[in-house]
Design an enzyme around this catalytic site. Structure first.
Site, PDB file in Angstrom:
ATOM      1  N   ASP A   1       0.810  -1.221   0.000  1.00 50.74           N
ATOM      2  CA  ASP A   1       0.000   0.000   0.000  1.00 50.74           C
ATOM      3  C   ASP A   1       0.840   1.266   0.000  1.00 50.74           C
ATOM      4  O   ASP A   1       0.319   2.357  -0.201  1.00 50.74           O
ATOM      5  CB  ASP A   1      -0.909   0.013   1.237  1.00 50.74           C
ATOM      6  CG  ASP A   1      -1.993  -1.048   1.166  1.00 50.74           C
ATOM      7  OD1 ASP A   1      -2.483  -1.301   0.059  1.00 50.74           O
ATOM      8  OD2 ASP A   1      -2.346  -1.631   2.213  1.00 50.74           O
ATOM      9  N   CYS A   2       2.130   1.134   0.270  1.00 50.32           N
ATOM     10  CA  CYS A   2       3.002   2.309   0.370  1.00 50.32           C
ATOM     11  C   CYS A   2       3.822   2.545  -0.890  1.00 50.32           C
ATOM     12  O   CYS A   2       4.664   3.454  -0.919  1.00 50.32           O
ATOM     13  CB  CYS A   2       3.922   2.179   1.579  1.00 50.32           C
ATOM     14  SG  CYS A   2       3.015   2.140   3.135  1.00 50.32           S
TER      15      CYS A   2
END
Length: 812
Positions: A483-484
Site C-alpha cells: 500500500d506504500c
C-alpha cells in the site's frame, strides 16, 4: 530472555513476569462479541465492530503504555494491589497469566490472599465473563475490600476520542440491584445498551469516573480505592464507568467466587423501554441468569474447549520438532481464526478504528481457516464479493457491522480483484461446494446489480486485462499489495493520504510486476477452475491472456538476475540493478517465482538466489534493498519510512511465505524451512527481549538490517502473515494440499528429516498420513500406500465421509 513458557498440553502460553517487553495480549470471542486483553488486564471489548460498537474505552499508544482495561483493586489494610499487576504495579508475591484459546486466566498472590481472574466470552453470547476467585491461604481471618472498574466508551470509538464538546454532555447510566447499565444515547438513535453485573449483592458502586479516580489521578491512584469507600455516584453528562464495591472477610482456607459480566443488549424499537425513561432490562437479566454460578461458568468454559478441540482436530502434526508442532497444531491455527474474525479491524496499539475488513486481507485470511470453519468461509466470500463494483474493482475495505464498503478509503488498489479468485478457489478445493459459484451476489451491495459469484470471478480476471500499461503489464492504480508504493500520488502536502490521493492518473504508465505474477498464479487457477467446470471456451480465452502476461514479464519484467518490481509513472524501472536504491524487492520475485515464469530459462532459480544474496537476514527476508535514504516523490510513502522499518527495508513477515512457497517449487526444502523458522514466533521465544511481541503469534513487521534495532517486531496478531505461513508450512513444506477432486501429497522438507505424521480431516473423511524419508531427500515421492495397497500418482481420492484411512508416503 524468556518471560514465560509454552504449556502445550493445556494449549496455553504462561507468562510468569508481568513486565513483558511489550504487552502480550489475547483475543476473546469467536462470533459477534469480542474482547482484547493483555497480560495485565488491559484492553477493550466490542460487539461486531471495533469502531461502531465499542463497549469499553482504550487509549492507544498512551503513556504509560497499556492503561485502561477491566481492572480489579484489592485494598488489604494499607496495601492496594491488582491481580494483573497493573494498574497499581504493587509488587506481588507471585504472578501468572495463562493465555489460552479464547480465554485468559490471571493468578496472583499477595499477603496470603490468592486471586484468580478468568476472562472469556462464552460461545454465541454477547458478553464477557470475568470470574474472580479469592482464597485466604493464611492462618488468620482476612478482611479486605474489592473494587471493580471498567470505563465505558460512547459507542463510536473514533467519535468517543474526538467529539468532546458533545461527549462531555451525554453520559447516562442506570443502577439496579448489582447491575450498572450504560445507556448513553439510548433515548435517541440507539437501540442498544451495555451493562456490568455481578452475581452477588454489592456493598456500593460508582459510575462517575472523576468521582472514582479523582480529577488529577490515574488508574494507578484511584481516590475511592485509596480511601476505601465508594460514593455511589451517578454519571450524568460526564464520563461513565462501572465500579462495584465489596467488603469481604475470609476465614483461613476459605474461598469466595464473584462472577462479573460485561454484556451487550440490542432491542427492537418497540421494546426499548420498561417505562418512561427506564430501559428494558429483561434481556440483560436473562443473560446474567445464564452465568450466575460457578457450575454454569465452568460448563461454558468446557464448551469453549470442545469448540477449539473440534476446530484444531482437522489438521494435526506429529514431528520431532516441538516448536513446529505447537505452531502448526495450536498457535498458528488459533491466530488464523482471530484474523478471520477481525481481519485488520481491531488491533491493539494501532487504533483498530480507521480500518475495516480488507477485501485483499479477508480473502487471504481464508486460506488459514477454511479447513476449520467452511460454512463461515462461505459467507465471508459472499460478503467480500458484495463490495465489488461491476467493472471488477472493489472497495478496499468494508465495515463489519454494516458489511458495506468504506467510502473513506474507496477503491483503486489494482491487486484487490485477483484475491477473490484466490479466496474462492481455496474454499472450493477444501469443501467441493461448487454451488457457491451459482449464488447471486450483488455489486456494491446493490441487489439490482447482482450476478453469480462465478461472474464476479470472471470480472475480477478481466479487471487486470482491461487495465494494462504500455508494457502490457498490469497498471498498479493507487497501489498493489504494498500500500506504500504509491506511484500516482506525487504528494508534497503532509495532510494528504498517500493511499487515497492520486495527483497524477491521466496517462500514467505505472505498472506492477507483483500484480503480473499474481495474475499468472491466479489467472491459471481461474483457467483450471473453468476446465473443471467444463467451461472450455472461457478456459481457452483466459489462458491466452495468462500466456500473454508470461511473455510480457519475460520481455519487460526480467532485470538479469531478478524480477523488476514496477515501472513508475514515467515508465522508469523500480527494483532494478540500474536504480541507486531499492534495487531488488521481495514481492515481485516471490510472485513471479511462484508463477514459475521463465523457469526453463533459469529465471526462477536466479531470482531466488538473488533474494537469498540481497534480502536474507538473521531475522527474515527484508522487503527491499538497499533501503531508501531520501524521499522519492514518484514512489510515495515507501520512501518516507526510516531505513529498516515498515515498507522501507523491514522484514515484512506477510510476504516471506511467498519465497518459502517458491523455494518448495524448485525443491529446496532446507532453504524453505530455514526461512520459515526465522520468523515463526515459537522459534523466537529466547530472544523476547529483542523481538518484544508475543512469542506465540506472528508480527506484521520485524525491523530490518538497516534499522536501529534489527530483529525488533511490531504490529502483532492481525496480519496476513498468519494465514500465509500456515498455508506455506502445511500445504507446501509438509505438502498436504487440497484440490477440486483430490488431496495432493507433495512434501518439500529438509533432507535431515526422517519422518512425520499428519492427521488431516478432508471433506469429512480422516486421512492418517505417515511420511517417511529413508533416503534423506527434500522432494519427490517413491510410492504411496493407501490402506495397504500401493497407488500410482500423488493424489489421494476424496473418501466417503466419516471413513478413516491410513496412508504411508515414502519419499525418494
Amino acid at each position: 530472555m524468556k518471560y514465560g513458557f509454552f504449556d502445550d498440553k493445556r494449549r496455553e502460553y504462561v507468562i510468569t513476569n508481568p513486565k513483558t517487553p511489550y504487552p502480550w495480549i489475547n483475543y476473546l470471542g469467536n462470533h459477534d462479541f469480542f474482547s482484547l486483553i493483555s497480560n495485565t488486564s488491559g484492553g477493550y471489548s466490542f460487539y461486531k465492530d471495533a469502531k461502531y460498537r465499542r463497549l469499553t474505552r482504550y487509549r492507544y499508544n498512551n503513556v504509560p503504555t497499556d492503561d485502561g482495561g477491566r481492572y480489579f483493586y484489592i485494598k488489604d489494610g494499607d496495601t492496594v494491589w491488582s491481580p494483573g499487576w497493573k494498574p497499581m504495579k504493587t509488587p506481588l508475591d507471585s504472578y501468572e497469566c495463562r493465555h489460552g484459546l479464547s480465554y485468559t486466566i490471571i493468578k496472583s498472590k499477595k499477603d496470603n490472599l490468592d486471586v484468580e481472574v478468568l476472562y472469556f466470552v462464552p460461545l454465541h453470547f454477547t458478553g464477557e465473563i470475568q470470574r474472580v476467585k479469592l482464597k485466604n491461604t493464611g492462618t488468620k481471618n482476612k478482611s479486605f475490600k474489592l473494587f471493580s472498574l471498567i470505563e465505558w466508551a460512547l459507542w463510536n470509538a473514533e467519535d468517543d476520542m474526538t467529539n468532546f464538546q458533545r461527549n462531555f454532555n451525554t453520559g447516562q447510566v442506570e443502577v439496579e440491584d448489582s447491575v450498572i447499565y450504560h445507556k448513553t444515547e439510548f433515548r435517541e438513535r440507539r437501540n442498544h445498551y451495555a451493562f456490568h453485573s455481578v452475581n452477588q449483592k454489592h456493598d456500593g458502586f460508582d459510575t462517575d469516573r472523576e468521582t472514582f479516580l479523582g480529577l488529577y489521578n490515574g488508574f494507578n491512584e484511584p481516590q475511592n480505592v485509596l480511601e476505601g469507600k465508594p460514593d455511589n455516584s451517578i454519571a450524568h453528562g460526564w464520563s461513565p464507568i462501572a465500579s462495584h464495591y465489596f467488603e469481604i472477610e475470609l476465614e483461613p482456607r476459605e474461598e469466595k467466587s464473584l462472577i462479573f459480566l460485561l454484556g451487550y443488549v440490542e432491542l427492537p424499537e418497540n421494546e426499548k423501554w420498561e417505562s418512561k425513561g427506564i430501559i428494558n432490562k429483561m434481556p440483560a437479566k436473562e443473560m446474567i441468569a445464564k452465568y450466575d454460578s460457578d457450575i454454569k461458568v465452568d460448563k461454558a468454559l468446557n464448551e469453549l474447549a470442545d469448540y477449539w478441540d473440534n476446530l484444531l482436530s482437522v489438521y494435526q502434526l506429529e514431528s520431532d520438532d516441538d516448536k513446529l508442532n505447537r505452531m502448526v497444531n495450536i498457535w498458528n491455527q488459533y491466530q488464523c481464526m482471530i484474523t478471520f474474525n477481525m481481519s485488520r479491524s481491531a488491533s491493539y496499539f494501532e487504533s483498530g478504528i480507521g480500518r475495516g475488513m480488507g477485501f485483499r486481507d479477508s480473502n487471504q485470511d481464508l486460506v488459514g481457516f477454511v479447513h476449520q470453519a467452511p460454512n463461515r468461509a462461505r459467507q465471508r466470500i459472499i460478503d467480500i464479493a458484495s463490495t465489488q463494483f461491476p467493472d471488477g474493482s472493489c472497495y478496499h475495505q468494508y465495515q463489519p457491522l454494516t458489511k458495506r464498503g468504506n467510502d473513506a478509503v474507496g477503491s483503486g488498489f489494482n491487486d484487490d480483484p485477483l484475491w477473490l479468485i484466490f479466496g474462492t478457489t481455496a474454499y472450493l478445493k477444501e469443501t467441493g461446494d461448487f454451488s457457491i459459484l451459482n449464488e447471486s451476489v450483488p455489486f456494491d451491495n446493490d441487489k439490482a446489480l447482482a450476478k453469480s459469484l462465478f461472474d464476479h470471478l470472471t470480472i475480477s480476471f478481466d479487471h487486470v486485462i482491461d487495465n494494462l500499461g504500455p508494457h502490457k503489464l498490469p497498471l498498479i492504480g493507487r497501489a498493489d499489495w504494498n500500500d506504500c508504493l504509491n506511484l500516482n500520488c506525487f504528494s508534497k502536502d503532509p495532510n494528504e493520504s498517500f493511499q487515497t490521493t492520486e495527483n497524477k492518473t491521466e496517462g500514467s504508465k505505472a505498472e506492477s510486476l507483483m500484480i503480473a505474477g499474481l495474475f499468472v498464479v491466479y489467472g491459471t487457477e481461474y483457467v483450471e477452475l473453468c476446465k473443471f467446470l467444463n467451461k472450455d471456451k472461457e478456459a481457452k480465452r483466459a489462458q491466452k491472456h495468462v500466456d500473454k502476461m508470461i511473455e510480457a514479464v519475460k520481455k519487460y519484467g526480467w532485470d538479469g538476475e531478478w524480477f523488476l518490481r514496477a515501472y513508475d509513472f514515467f515508465g522508469n524501472k523500480i527494483g532494478s540493478n540500474e536504480n541507486e536504491e531499492g534495487k531488488i524487492f521481495i514481492e515481485s520475485n516471490g510472485w513471479c517465482s511462484m508463477a514459475g515464469i521463465g523457469q526453463k530459462e533459469g529465471f526462477v532459480k536466479k531470482s531466488l538466489n538473488s533474494v537469498k544474496k540481497h534480502l536474507d537476514t538473521d531475522y527474515g527476508i527484508i522487503l527491499n534493498n538497499p533501503s531508501f535514504t531520501k524521499y522519492y516523490i514518484e514512489m510515495g510513502e515507501i520512501s518516507t519510512y526510516p531505513e529498516g522499518y515498515k515498507e522501507n527495508g523491514s522484514i515484512f513477515c506477510h510476504n516471506n511465505p511467498w519465497i518459502i512457497i517458491a523455494e518448495t517449487g524448485i525443491g529446496r526444502g532446507e532453504m524453505a524451512f530455514d526461512y520459515y523458522k526465522k520468523i515463526a514466533p515459537a522459534y523466537l521465544e529466547d530472544i523476547s527481549d529483542l523481538h518484544r511481541t508475543e512469542p506465540y503469534v506472528y508480527a506484521q513487521m520485524i525491523a530490518g538490517r538497516d534499522a536501529y534495532k534489527p530483529g525488533e517486531a511490531k504490529n502483532s496478531w492481525l496480519t496476513g502473515t498468519a494465514a500465509w505461513n500456515y498455508y506455506a508450512v502445511t500445504q507446501y513444506i509438509l505438502g498436504i494440499r487440497p484440490d477440486y477432486d483430490s488431496l495432493i501429497i507433495d512434501p518439500c522438507i529438509p533432507g535431515s528429516w526422517k519422518e512425520f505424521k499428519i492427521k488431516r480431516v478432508f471433506r469429512g473423511a480422516i486421512y492418517n498420513i505417515e511420511v517417511k524419508n529413508p533416503n534423506h531427500i527434500s522432494k519427490g515421492i517413491n510410492k504411496i500406500i493407501v490402506d495397504g495397497k500401493e497407488q500410482s500418482g500423488n493424489r489421494l481420492p476424496v473418501f466417503k465421509e466419516k471413513t478413516e484411512h491410513d496412508i504411508i508416503v515414502i519419499l525418494g
